[in-house]
Design a protein around this motif. Structure first.
Motif, PDB file in Angstrom:
ATOM      1  N   PHE A  48       0.798  -1.215   0.000  1.00 13.80           N
ATOM      2  CA  PHE A  48       0.000   0.000   0.000  1.00 13.80           C
ATOM      3  C   PHE A  48       0.838   1.276   0.000  1.00 13.80           C
ATOM      4  N   CYS A  49       2.170   1.133  -0.117  1.00  8.22           N
ATOM      5  CA  CYS A  49       3.055   2.304  -0.166  1.00  8.22           C
ATOM      6  C   CYS A  49       3.368   2.756  -1.588  1.00  8.22           C
ATOM      7  N   PHE A  50       3.258   1.875  -2.551  1.00  4.66           N
ATOM      8  CA  PHE A  50       3.595   2.202  -3.932  1.00  4.66           C
ATOM      9  C   PHE A  50       2.767   1.331  -4.839  1.00  4.66           C
ATOM     10  N   TRP A  51       2.657   1.734  -6.106  1.00  5.97           N
ATOM     11  CA  TRP A  51       2.005   0.820  -7.044  1.00  5.97           C
ATOM     12  C   TRP A  51       1.822   1.395  -8.398  1.00  5.97           C
ATOM     13  N   PRO A  52       2.110   0.607  -9.399  1.00  7.78           N
ATOM     14  CA  PRO A  52       3.297  -0.246  -9.466  1.00  7.78           C
ATOM     15  C   PRO A  52       4.501   0.640  -9.671  1.00  7.78           C
ATOM     16  N   THR A  53       5.646   0.063  -9.774  1.00  7.08           N
ATOM     17  CA  THR A  53       6.856   0.851  -9.969  1.00  7.08           C
ATOM     18  C   THR A  53       7.625   0.289 -11.160  1.00  7.08           C
ATOM     19  N   GLU A  54       8.337   1.140 -11.829  1.00  5.32           N
ATOM     20  CA  GLU A  54       9.138   0.706 -12.975  1.00  5.32           C
ATOM     21  C   GLU A  54      10.479   0.182 -12.482  1.00  5.32           C
ATOM     22  N   GLU A  59       5.395  -5.718 -10.144  1.00  4.39           N
ATOM     23  CA  GLU A  59       3.990  -5.897  -9.813  1.00  4.39           C
ATOM     24  C   GLU A  59       3.806  -6.611  -8.481  1.00  4.39           C
ATOM     25  N   TYR A  60       2.563  -6.757  -8.075  1.00  3.50           N
ATOM     26  CA  TYR A  60       2.194  -7.419  -6.824  1.00  3.50           C
ATOM     27  C   TYR A  60       2.844  -8.794  -6.707  1.00  3.50           C
ATOM     28  N   GLU A  61       2.767  -9.581  -7.763  1.00  2.61           N
ATOM     29  CA  GLU A  61       3.320 -10.931  -7.747  1.00  2.61           C
ATOM     30  C   GLU A  61       4.828 -10.905  -7.503  1.00  2.61           C
ATOM     31  N   ASP A  62       5.506  -9.914  -8.070  1.00  2.07           N
ATOM     32  CA  ASP A  62       6.949  -9.769  -7.881  1.00  2.07           C
ATOM     33  C   ASP A  62       7.272  -9.453  -6.420  1.00  2.07           C
ATOM     34  N   LEU A  63       6.514  -8.520  -5.849  1.00  2.00           N
ATOM     35  CA  LEU A  63       6.708  -8.159  -4.447  1.00  2.00           C
ATOM     36  C   LEU A  63       6.468  -9.369  -3.548  1.00  2.00           C
ATOM     37  N   ALA A  64       5.358 -10.052  -3.749  1.00  2.00           N
ATOM     38  CA  ALA A  64       5.023 -11.222  -2.931  1.00  2.00           C
ATOM     39  C   ALA A  64       6.104 -12.295  -3.056  1.00  2.00           C
ATOM     40  N   GLY A 114      13.318  -1.491 -17.288  1.00  4.61           N
ATOM     41  CA  GLY A 114      12.226  -1.016 -18.123  1.00  4.61           C
ATOM     42  C   GLY A 114      10.891  -1.701 -17.910  1.00  4.61           C
ATOM     43  N   GLY A 115      10.849  -2.797 -17.177  1.00  8.95           N
ATOM     44  CA  GLY A 115       9.587  -3.480 -16.894  1.00  8.95           C
ATOM     45  C   GLY A 115       8.955  -2.910 -15.642  1.00  8.95           C
TER      46      GLY A 115
END
Length: 130
Positions: A81-87, A95-100, A91-92
């Protein structure tokens, strides 16, 4: 505020349930589902507490859930809940799945990083290195 309202109305991976759902969850915990001792329960906590997370391999899920599971959820929700999404630098997008998945890897390989004292000292640079 409006941001919170948008988040509650637009989730794709996380949803807040109805009050009745929360009450039922608390009753399952009180009934011993976390330890597999729930009266009349034919399901393990693996089947009942995190069914969606278990279908999606990027989440950390313990059997039975412990303090580390709770700390994973706390960190996941805090960062989510602090950011979303980030580059990313490549260059990609991150996402949520990456963070998890990154947090799952840390929980499995170096769970001491989730100790409250370590989280209290955690810097942005250290978190990015996870």
């Amino acid at each position: 505020g409006r941001a919170g309202e948008w988040i509650m109305q637009s989730p794709s991976h996380v949803q807040m349930g109805k009050d009745e759902d929360l009450r039922a969850f608390v009753q399952r915990i009180r009934g011993g589902v976390l330890s597999g001792e729930g009266a009349g329960s034919s399901h393990s906590s693996k089947d009942t507490l995190f069914p969606v997370w278990r279908r999606e391999n990027f989440h950390f899920c313990e059997e039975p859930p412990s303090e580390l599971q709770a700390l994973y959820v706390l960190v996941m929700d805090s960062v989510n809940f602090c950011f979303w999404p980030t580059e990313t630098e490549m260059g990609g997008s991150f996402e949520y799945e990456d963070l998890a998945g990154c947090l799952k890897d840390v929980a499995e390989r170096t769970p001491e990083k989730f100790a409250p004292a370590n989280l209290a000292r955690l810097t942005e640079e250290e978190l990015k290195a996870w």
